[in-house]
Write a protein that holds these residues in place. Structure first.
Motif, PDB file in Angstrom:
ATOM      1  N   ASP A 333       0.784  -1.292  -0.079  1.00 53.26           N
ATOM      2  CA  ASP A 333       0.059   0.017   0.054  1.00 53.26           C
ATOM      3  C   ASP A 333       0.978   1.575  -0.060  1.00 53.26           C
ATOM      4  OD1 ASP A 333      -2.058  -1.660   0.088  1.00 53.26           O
ATOM      5  OD2 ASP A 333      -2.572  -1.404   2.215  1.00 53.26           O
ATOM      6  N   THR A 338       5.513   1.103  -7.977  1.00 50.88           N
ATOM      7  CA  THR A 338       4.496   0.304  -8.713  1.00 50.88           C
ATOM      8  C   THR A 338       4.168   1.181 -10.104  1.00 50.88           C
ATOM      9  OG1 THR A 338       2.002  -0.626  -8.830  1.00 50.88           O
ATOM     10  CG2 THR A 338       2.413   1.555  -7.561  1.00 50.88           C
ATOM     11  N   HIS A 341       1.900   4.776 -11.411  1.00 47.41           N
ATOM     12  CA  HIS A 341       1.234   5.462 -10.171  1.00 47.41           C
ATOM     13  C   HIS A 341       1.918   6.849 -10.112  1.00 47.41           C
ATOM     14  CE1 HIS A 341       0.290   6.430  -6.068  1.00 47.41           C
ATOM     15  NE2 HIS A 341      -0.527   5.327  -6.139  1.00 47.41           N
ATOM     16  N   HIS A 345       5.784   5.361  -8.872  1.00 44.11           N
ATOM     17  CA  HIS A 345       6.404   4.900  -9.972  1.00 44.11           C
ATOM     18  C   HIS A 345       7.978   4.748  -9.859  1.00 44.11           C
ATOM     19  CE1 HIS A 345       7.686   9.004 -11.348  1.00 44.11           C
ATOM     20  NE2 HIS A 345       6.201   9.206 -11.201  1.00 44.11           N
ATOM     21  N   GLN A 358      -0.920  -1.559 -14.071  1.00 43.69           N
ATOM     22  CA  GLN A 358      -1.279  -0.668 -13.412  1.00 43.69           C
ATOM     23  C   GLN A 358      -2.035  -1.509 -12.255  1.00 43.69           C
ATOM     24  OE1 GLN A 358      -3.301   2.470 -14.812  1.00 43.69           O
ATOM     25  NE2 GLN A 358      -3.150   3.902 -12.784  1.00 43.69           N
ATOM     26  N   ASP A 359      -1.537  -1.194 -10.972  1.00 47.79           N
ATOM     27  CA  ASP A 359      -2.227  -1.626  -9.688  1.00 47.79           C
ATOM     28  C   ASP A 359      -2.059  -3.254  -9.570  1.00 47.79           C
ATOM     29  OD1 ASP A 359      -2.877   0.677  -8.983  1.00 47.79           O
ATOM     30  OD2 ASP A 359      -4.830   0.669  -9.981  1.00 47.79           O
ATOM     31  N   ARG A 360      -1.010  -3.858 -10.391  1.00 47.59           N
ATOM     32  CA  ARG A 360      -0.716  -5.172 -10.594  1.00 47.59           C
ATOM     33  C   ARG A 360       0.737  -5.377 -10.165  1.00 47.59           C
ATOM     34  NH1 ARG A 360      -5.829  -7.327 -10.556  1.00 47.59           N
ATOM     35  NH2 ARG A 360      -6.873  -6.448 -12.362  1.00 47.59           N
ATOM     36  N   PHE A 362       4.029  -4.830  -7.727  1.00 49.07           N
ATOM     37  CA  PHE A 362       4.654  -3.852  -6.561  1.00 49.07           C
ATOM     38  C   PHE A 362       6.006  -4.513  -6.467  1.00 49.07           C
ATOM     39  CE2 PHE A 362       0.113  -4.350  -6.263  1.00 49.07           C
ATOM     40  CZ  PHE A 362      -0.477  -2.918  -6.402  1.00 49.07           C
ATOM     41  N   HIS A 381      -0.049  -9.161  -9.047  1.00 48.00           N
ATOM     42  CA  HIS A 381      -1.565  -9.401  -8.782  1.00 48.00           C
ATOM     43  C   HIS A 381      -2.083  -9.915 -10.274  1.00 48.00           C
ATOM     44  CE1 HIS A 381      -5.547  -8.087  -6.886  1.00 48.00           C
ATOM     45  NE2 HIS A 381      -5.229  -9.501  -6.914  1.00 48.00           N
TER      46      HIS A 381
END
Length: 415
Positions: A333, A338, A341, A345, A358-360, A362, A381
């Motif tokens: 979080d 990521t 972002h 980034h 994106q958002d996948r 980390f 993710h």
């Protein structure tokens, strides 16, 4: 009848059998071990795609490549390629530094610096001493607010000493095997520039605020009396230091965290004990990994080209962090880079710009250009909701080509 009994026994065997790839207990007692399942059809499809990607990789040295992928939902390995080979982790070493600090100090840990007056204030004069108890906070940039606090208390003259109680008195330096230009004195935060510089900076700050004093001195572990009055406190959450360390790959912040982790533990320990343990001791004590023969950890940043870790270890470190909900939430979080972002980034700038990432993803990047070393470790993710831990280490390959390979592998993990 015999055939039916045989089939039932075979079904039970397949149902409870652990993954044949590796049977690791992650340091738990046998009764606490989570069920480890076989890779399913999705895992096998990912493994096939990664295998094809490696076979097609003509621009990188696959003999100096390590890949490890772990399914966090099924607790099983998905794919590994030379994952036990000791290679240069580069800045992925910062993951060990950060995760260790989060575990040993806690996600709520604060760097804490305080300013006290020891004496009585009459009119605009302090008859006594001014005490600075300074932590090794890498985000403290000046003493202006400390001097302003003295002025706000109505003090213009100090008929006594300014006492410096510094946690760190020496200058931050990189490991001797790293290049000296990687962390220059100019880059070092104020409280890591050494006691003489810290003291001179505060003298200048008091002078600029129009505050005079008789003398100053450097003492350690100064006890506070009942009449000590705190007039200013400066705190920085540990997580605020981990963000630039992991997202932007700040080498200075990593070395600061490594040092602080030791001294914060010493400070919290009883006088006759020392809680501090070295990074490799931490790995063993926490049961993260049991194959550490010939591992080399010289620093907290990964600047040393003599550091040696394996992709398999880095994956198990991420599995360990994932199973701790506090550490997992901080990393995913807040503290890992990521793609795409607006503020996170970091060292992924210019990479994985396609919407599918994106958002996948980390992760932590690592690069030692002069040693043709590039690494990428973190979490993926998948679009169906499943989480993976992964680590990729490229050595003896052009950094640009290694990054393209890493990005392509991450695309397999999210799509």
């Amino acid at each position: 009848m015999g055939i039916i009994i045989f089939l039932l026994l075979l079904a039970l065997f397949l149902l409870f059998r652990c993954s044949p790839a590796k049977d690791i207990l992650f340091g738990r007692h046998e009764q606490d071990v989570e069920i480890v399942l076989e890779p399913d059809s999705m895992d096998l499809a990912i493994a096939d795609d990664v295998e094809r990607l490696i076979r097609r990789a003509s621009l990188i040295d696959t003999n100096m490549l390590a890949v490890d992928i772990y399914d966090l939902e099924r607790n099983c390995y998905v794919y590994e390629y030379r994952s036990h080979r000791r290679l240069i982790p580069a800045s992925c070493m910062k993951l060990l530094t950060g995760i260790r600090a989060l575990k040993q100090l806690g996600a709520e840990h604060q760097y804490d610096s305080r300013e006290y007056i020891l004496g009585k204030v009459r009119a605009d004069t302090l008859y006594g001493d001014l005490l600075l108890q300074m932590d090794d906070d890498p985000l403290l940039l000046s003493f202006e607010e400390f001097s302003q606090a003295v002025k706000d208390r109505g003090i213009c003259h100090i008929k006594g000493k300014v006492i410096f109680d510094l946690l760190r008195t020496d200058t931050l330096r990189p490991h001797h095997t790293a290049q000296p230009y990687d962390i220059t004195y100019r880059q070092v935060p104020l409280l890591m520039k050494g006691a003489p510089r810290v003291m001179s900076e505060f003298r200048a700050s008091l002078s600029a605020a129009g505050i005079s004093y008789d003398s100053d001195t450097l003492l350690f572990n100064v006890p506070l009396t009942d009449d000590a009055e705190m007039i200013y406190q400066y705190q920085t959450p540990l997580c605020e230091v981990l963000k630039p360390m992991l997202i932007n790959s700040s080498n200075v912040k990593a070395e600061c965290v490594l040092y602080h982790n030791k001294h914060a533990q010493d400070r919290l320990a009883k006088p006759d004990t020392c809680l501090y343990m070295k990074p490799l001791d931490f790995i063993q004590t926490e049961g993260i990994y049991d194959r550490m023969a010939d591992f080399v950890v010289n620093d907290g940043s990964g600047l040393s080209p003599e550091n040696r870790l394996t992709a398999d270890f880095l994956v198990q470190l991420m599995v360990y962090a994932y199973k701790d909900s506090v550490i997992r939430n901080v990393l995913i979080d807040e503290a890992l880079a990521t793609p795409a972002h607006p503020t996170r980034h970091g060292s992924l700038l210019g990479r994985m710009s396609a919407p599918c990432y994106q958002d996948r993803i980390f992760c932590k990047t690592g690069t030692l250009v002069s040693y043709a070393s590039s690494s990428l470790t973190g979490y993926a993710h998948h679009k169906n909701g499943r989480w993976f831990a992964f680590s990729i280490i490229n050595c003896n390959s052009p950094v640009y080509d290694a990054r393209e390979f890493q990005d392509a592998l991450c695309r397999i993990l999210v799509e």
